[in-house]
Design a protein around this motif. Sequence first.
Motif, PDB file in Angstrom:
ATOM      1  N   SER A 173     138.148  39.012  90.879  1.00  0.00           N
ATOM      2  CA  SER A 173     138.005  39.145  89.374  1.00  0.00           C
ATOM      3  C   SER A 173     138.326  40.403  88.864  1.00  0.00           C
ATOM      4  O   SER A 173     138.768  40.485  87.938  1.00  0.00           O
ATOM      5  N   PHE A 174     138.204  41.272  89.708  1.00  0.00           N
ATOM      6  CA  PHE A 174     138.328  42.787  89.317  1.00  0.00           C
ATOM      7  C   PHE A 174     139.074  43.475  90.074  1.00  0.00           C
ATOM      8  O   PHE A 174     139.604  44.733  89.437  1.00  0.00           O
ATOM      9  N   GLY A 175     139.720  43.038  91.076  1.00  0.00           N
ATOM     10  CA  GLY A 175     140.665  43.829  91.897  1.00  0.00           C
ATOM     11  C   GLY A 175     140.297  44.419  93.272  1.00  0.00           C
ATOM     12  O   GLY A 175     138.879  44.480  93.163  1.00  0.00           O
ATOM     13  N   ARG A 176     141.018  44.474  94.205  1.00  0.00           N
ATOM     14  CA  ARG A 176     140.481  44.969  95.374  1.00  0.00           C
ATOM     15  C   ARG A 176     139.891  46.478  95.343  1.00  0.00           C
ATOM     16  O   ARG A 176     139.109  46.833  96.427  1.00  0.00           O
ATOM     17  N   GLY A 177     140.521  47.371  94.462  1.00  0.00           N
ATOM     18  CA  GLY A 177     140.051  48.704  94.287  1.00  0.00           C
ATOM     19  C   GLY A 177     138.865  48.758  93.853  1.00  0.00           C
ATOM     20  O   GLY A 177     137.923  49.525  94.472  1.00  0.00           O
ATOM     21  N   PHE A 178     138.537  47.936  92.783  1.00  0.00           N
ATOM     22  CA  PHE A 178     136.877  48.013  92.199  1.00  0.00           C
ATOM     23  C   PHE A 178     136.009  47.338  93.621  1.00  0.00           C
ATOM     24  O   PHE A 178     135.139  48.207  93.723  1.00  0.00           O
ATOM     25  N   ALA A 179     136.484  46.375  94.160  1.00  0.00           N
ATOM     26  CA  ALA A 179     135.328  45.968  95.256  1.00  0.00           C
ATOM     27  C   ALA A 179     135.217  47.114  96.445  1.00  0.00           C
ATOM     28  O   ALA A 179     134.353  47.294  97.054  1.00  0.00           O
ATOM     29  N   ALA A 180     136.507  47.677  96.829  1.00  0.00           N
ATOM     30  CA  ALA A 180     136.413  48.609  97.733  1.00  0.00           C
ATOM     31  C   ALA A 180     135.510  49.862  97.664  1.00  0.00           C
ATOM     32  O   ALA A 180     134.733  50.494  98.372  1.00  0.00           O
ATOM     33  N   ARG A 181     135.320  50.241  96.235  1.00  0.00           N
ATOM     34  CA  ARG A 181     134.669  51.315  95.731  1.00  0.00           C
ATOM     35  C   ARG A 181     133.242  50.712  95.549  1.00  0.00           C
ATOM     36  O   ARG A 181     132.106  51.653  95.706  1.00  0.00           O
ATOM     37  N   PHE A 182     132.943  49.721  94.973  1.00  0.00           N
ATOM     38  CA  PHE A 182     131.755  49.202  94.259  1.00  0.00           C
ATOM     39  C   PHE A 182     130.781  48.633  95.397  1.00  0.00           C
ATOM     40  O   PHE A 182     129.713  49.186  95.377  1.00  0.00           O
ATOM     41  N   ALA A 183     131.304  47.866  96.130  1.00  0.00           N
ATOM     42  CA  ALA A 183     130.349  47.119  97.095  1.00  0.00           C
ATOM     43  C   ALA A 183     129.640  48.256  98.249  1.00  0.00           C
ATOM     44  O   ALA A 183     128.468  47.950  98.304  1.00  0.00           O
ATOM     45  N   PRO A 184     130.408  49.272  98.748  1.00  0.00           N
ATOM     46  CA  PRO A 184     129.784  50.398  99.654  1.00  0.00           C
ATOM     47  C   PRO A 184     128.583  51.202  98.802  1.00  0.00           C
ATOM     48  O   PRO A 184     127.474  51.247  99.358  1.00  0.00           O
ATOM     49  N   LEU A 185     129.089  51.407  97.455  1.00  0.00           N
ATOM     50  CA  LEU A 185     127.927  52.189  97.032  1.00  0.00           C
ATOM     51  C   LEU A 185     126.825  51.382  96.355  1.00  0.00           C
ATOM     52  O   LEU A 185     125.710  51.800  96.549  1.00  0.00           O
ATOM     53  N   THR A 186     127.169  49.900  96.084  1.00  0.00           N
ATOM     54  CA  THR A 186     126.062  49.213  95.648  1.00  0.00           C
ATOM     55  C   THR A 186     125.183  48.900  96.890  1.00  0.00           C
ATOM     56  O   THR A 186     123.695  48.760  96.719  1.00  0.00           O
ATOM     57  N   PHE A 187     125.636  48.810  98.041  1.00  0.00           N
ATOM     58  CA  PHE A 187     124.910  48.762  99.234  1.00  0.00           C
ATOM     59  C   PHE A 187     124.029  49.564  99.591  1.00  0.00           C
ATOM     60  O   PHE A 187     122.702  49.429  99.719  1.00  0.00           O
ATOM     61  N   VAL A 188     124.290  51.106  99.459  1.00  0.00           N
ATOM     62  CA  VAL A 188     123.432  52.073  99.664  1.00  0.00           C
ATOM     63  C   VAL A 188     122.365  52.435  98.528  1.00  0.00           C
ATOM     64  O   VAL A 188     121.206  52.388  98.813  1.00  0.00           O
ATOM     65  N   VAL A 189     122.788  52.148  97.346  1.00  0.00           N
ATOM     66  CA  VAL A 189     121.941  52.056  96.089  1.00  0.00           C
ATOM     67  C   VAL A 189     120.624  51.139  95.936  1.00  0.00           C
ATOM     68  O   VAL A 189     119.696  51.359  95.968  1.00  0.00           O
ATOM     69  N   ALA A 190     121.038  49.893  96.709  1.00  0.00           N
ATOM     70  CA  ALA A 190     120.256  48.840  96.591  1.00  0.00           C
ATOM     71  C   ALA A 190     119.193  49.276  97.650  1.00  0.00           C
ATOM     72  O   ALA A 190     117.928  48.937  97.493  1.00  0.00           O
ATOM     73  N   ILE A 191     119.560  49.553  98.703  1.00  0.00           N
ATOM     74  CA  ILE A 191     118.787  49.815  99.905  1.00  0.00           C
ATOM     75  C   ILE A 191     117.639  50.931  99.490  1.00  0.00           C
ATOM     76  O   ILE A 191     116.458  51.038  99.503  1.00  0.00           O
ATOM     77  N   ALA A 192     118.414  51.980  98.634  1.00  0.00           N
ATOM     78  CA  ALA A 192     117.403  53.180  98.054  1.00  0.00           C
ATOM     79  C   ALA A 192     116.299  52.646  97.230  1.00  0.00           C
ATOM     80  O   ALA A 192     115.267  52.948  97.247  1.00  0.00           O
TER      81      ALA A 192
END
Length: 306
Positions: free
Chosen positions: A273-292
């Motif tokens: 939906s948004f492109g691989r560049g978006f997913a590559a940056r968004f998913a790892p950061l979201t993972f860390v933020v969600a845990i915190a």
Amino acid sequence: MVLQRPLVDFVHSSPTLATAATVFAGVFVQAAPFLVLGVLISGVIAAFVSPRVLRSVLPRRESVAVGVAGLAGAALPGCECGAVPVARRLMDQGAPSAVAVTFLLSAPAINPVVLVATAVAFPGEPKMVVARLVGSLATAWVMGLLWSRFGRTEWITARLGSHDVDPGGSRWAVFAESARHDLLQAGSYLVLGAAAAAALNVLVPQWIYEHLAGQVILAILVMALLAVVLALCSEADAFVVASLSMLPLLPRLVFLVVGPAVDVKLIAMQAGSFGRGFAARFAPLTFVVAIACACAAGYLVLGGIR
């Protein structure tokens, strides 16, 4: 059915299989009504509610709009699968990308269907509902503000056609097709999740859970990774994780906050939906933020490690 009796006898012949079947049936039967309710409401929204309604209530100031978008997620009962195209439509209609990102994360995690399902899955633990709400909403807000500050429009490379309802078509047909699609997709993940819960209960040795219960940081990381891999629907995940009663509440809360924010199916949908560049940056950061955010909510609401 010809094979029904032999299958029943086979399951009853093994205590392990009988236990697994009981856990599977319990998780599935408890979660199915909430899944169906969420699918029906999601279908109604897809057919009769335009994203322009949400767009029209957003403040002009982006930081304030991020806050409103997080709360607006409660207006979209449904799983994370339905939030991705809605967020994309919001962006296509001119909403800031940070606002769409915030809505994308909050909608599947704080809507009434998910919160009620969590309350049913954790009877006698109302703080789990509050902790999930706080952790998920904080995740959405933090990611929205981070994207507003550091995100780049050029990272969103995918371009999709319009998903609006065809004025000449039947809205009820759109409702039926949307509900059918969501039910088949989310239902398949529910079956897999119930099967995984059964397997985790009977195949994983008890000493592993006892070890995880005594190593909270390790348990948090394991449950966070499990949430990403299992990719459960947010309307059913509480019933799956509630069955792991041998673990403290905090690691299970992390599972509930991380799952609707980032998992393997969401990463694939976001890339499309948004492109691989978006997913590559968004998913790892979201993972860390969600845990915190989940850990912070757990300590504030649950009162520490439980």
